[in-house]
Write an enzyme that holds these catalytic residues in place. Structure first.
Site, mmCIF file in Angstrom:
data_model
loop_
_atom_site.group_PDB
_atom_site.id
_atom_site.type_symbol
_atom_site.label_atom_id
_atom_site.label_comp_id
_atom_site.label_asym_id
_atom_site.label_seq_id
_atom_site.Cartn_x
_atom_site.Cartn_y
_atom_site.Cartn_z
ATOM 1 N N GLU A 96 10.627 6.058 3.471
ATOM 2 C CA GLU A 96 10.529 7.389 2.885
ATOM 3 C C GLU A 96 9.793 8.341 3.818
ATOM 4 O O GLU A 96 8.916 7.941 4.583
ATOM 5 C CB GLU A 96 9.814 7.325 1.533
ATOM 6 C CG GLU A 96 10.631 6.605 0.469
ATOM 7 C CD GLU A 96 10.006 6.649 -0.907
ATOM 8 O OE1 GLU A 96 10.762 6.582 -1.893
ATOM 9 O OE2 GLU A 96 8.762 6.753 -1.016
ATOM 10 N N CYS A 109 5.605 14.392 6.772
ATOM 11 C CA CYS A 109 4.925 13.096 6.850
ATOM 12 C C CYS A 109 5.991 12.032 7.111
ATOM 13 O O CYS A 109 6.878 11.822 6.282
ATOM 14 C CB CYS A 109 4.183 12.821 5.546
ATOM 15 S SG CYS A 109 3.343 11.217 5.492
ATOM 16 N N CYS A 116 4.260 -2.453 5.611
ATOM 17 C CA CYS A 116 2.997 -2.449 6.342
ATOM 18 C C CYS A 116 2.339 -3.812 6.187
ATOM 19 O O CYS A 116 2.361 -4.398 5.098
ATOM 20 C CB CYS A 116 2.070 -1.358 5.814
ATOM 21 S SG CYS A 116 0.559 -1.164 6.794
ATOM 22 N N CYS A 120 -3.933 -2.776 2.702
ATOM 23 C CA CYS A 120 -4.992 -1.957 2.095
ATOM 24 C C CYS A 120 -4.773 -1.945 0.584
ATOM 25 O O CYS A 120 -3.661 -1.714 0.100
ATOM 26 C CB CYS A 120 -4.955 -0.535 2.658
ATOM 27 S SG CYS A 120 -5.301 -0.449 4.432
ATOM 28 N N CYS A 123 -3.039 1.098 -1.649
ATOM 29 C CA CYS A 123 -1.814 1.704 -1.137
ATOM 30 C C CYS A 123 -0.598 0.957 -1.652
ATOM 31 O O CYS A 123 -0.497 -0.262 -1.510
ATOM 32 C CB CYS A 123 -1.837 1.692 0.393
ATOM 33 S SG CYS A 123 -0.350 2.390 1.150
ATOM 34 N N CYS A 343 0.018 10.899 -1.286
ATOM 35 C CA CYS A 343 -0.582 9.949 -0.351
ATOM 36 C C CYS A 343 -0.792 8.593 -1.016
ATOM 37 O O CYS A 343 -1.345 8.500 -2.106
ATOM 38 C CB CYS A 343 -1.911 10.506 0.135
ATOM 39 S SG CYS A 343 -2.736 9.473 1.351
#
Length: 367
Positions: A96, A109, A116, A120, A123, A343
């Site tokens: 995305e 962005c 990933c 974290c 997220c 975010c």
């Protein structure tokens, strides 16, 4: 039986890479400048439309090369003007990207990896696991596609003025492809963005950050999220490998020699976790020796998350403490929350090829 030669995707080649390509097919290096402008300044993907190139060369390019960006699978429009695209990339995956319009800028962005590996805890991207790095063409292709979709303003200027590598993935674990894409973003013959308008975000891959200083001067954002190692170890597991003191040393080194440069520290506000007045004072002391500004990001919820957003008065108190200590502090306004474009909310389709125990290995190999 003859094997069909795979075409070279020119979209992800830097000026130097394009010069090498043209030399390899017996052409003069200056052709690279011509094609670079056609691709990135004019958004042209059809070699036949490149009218200052001979018909013979255009025919050869049709045979040997292509200009191929990711495919748009879906786009969503937020009530606040934010736009999100789901893009198909090779391997049955999708990523995305998000465009955020503001009065004085338009920020895109972009993602750098499919998923990933850093895990974290706050997220949503991290929950999907990791599949692979995006190619330089897939990274710059996001900017190319968004620019095509958004067009230009009434003055003929591009609507996208800033690019942040803050989408899916850890950019510094895809070092070479990310640097190539940023080179294109800042090349005057391509996108021509200034170093202050291209920002690379990292959770703190210190060896790669040190390498970055040698090859790029893009703006730097660091996902900090905690004022001490004990808490950051929990929120950002990479901290166990590169603790805060080591990370801040690398940050100081990155901006050394340029008096006006600062590091942007991203700090997701988590209710009852990292939002106390004492933690604000601790953060101020921590950043006292680093030219910096702080972006406070109210936590954006996603399914199955155990975290919550603090009340606005708590966020305001935290910001006030930092500002009183002389640290430029901005509380980021949540944008695109109604389409999960805020975010920490980005997800795509990730065919997870890792186990979380492999994350350290991935980091080691990349650095």
């Amino acid at each position: 039986m003859a094997v069909r030669q795979e075409k070279v995707n020119l979209l992800g080649l830097t000026r130097q890479g394009l010069e090498g390509f043209f030399v390899s097919i017996g052409e003069k290096p200056f052709r690279a400048s011509q094609v670079l402008k056609w691709i990135h300044q004019f958004g042209v993907a059809d070699f036949e439309a490149m009218t200052n190139i001979s018909k013979v060369l255009r025919s050869r390019l049709q045979e040997l090369a292509e200009i191929r960006a990711p495919q748009i699978l879906m786009q969503q429009h937020s009530r606040d003007g934010t736009r999100k695209w789901l893009l198909k990339v090779d391997g049955g995956n999708s990523v995305e990207m998000v465009f955020i319009p503001e009065k004085d800028r338009g920020t895109l962005c972009v993602s750098s990896q499919v998923g990933c590996a850093l895990d974290c805890t706050f997220c949503s991207t991290a929950r999907q696991g990791f599949n692979r790095n995006l190619s330089a063409a897939e990274i710059i292709g996001q900017l190319w596609m968004a620019s095509q979709a958004l067009g230009r303003d009434p003055r003929g200027e591009r609507i996208i003025s800033n690019v942040v590598l803050m989408g899916m993935g850890e950019p510094l674990l895809n070092f070479d492809n990310v640097v190539a894409a940023m080179d294109l973003m800042m090349d005057d013959l391509a996108w021509g963005l200034s170093k202050r308008r291209v920002t690379i975000s990292t959770a703190g891959v210190v060896p790669a950050l040190k390498r970055l200083k040698e090859v790029s001067d893009a703006s730097l954002a660091v996902s900090l999220h905690a004022p001490d190692d004990a808490l950051r170890d929990q929120l950002v597991p990479l901290n166990r490998k590169y603790p805060i003191a080591v990370l801040l040393d690398a940050c100081r080194e990155y901006i050394a020699g340029e008096s006006k440069r600062v590091v942007t520290f991203e700090y997701v506000m988590l209710k009852g976790i990292n939002d106390s007045a004492e933690q604000a004072r601790k953060l101020a002391r921590l950043l006292d020796s680093v030219p910096s500004k702080v972006n406070l990001i109210p936590f954006n919820p996603f399914s199955e998350s155990r975290y919550r957003r603090p009340p606005q008065e708590v966020i305001d108190r935290f910001a006030s403490i930092l500002q009183d200590k002389g640290i430029v502090t901005i509380t980021r306004r949540t944008r695109g929350g109604d389409i999960d474009a805020a975010c920490g909310q980005l997800v795509g389709q990730v065919q997870d090829r890792t186990r979380r125990s492999c994350s350290t290995m991935i980091i080691k190999e990349a650095c």
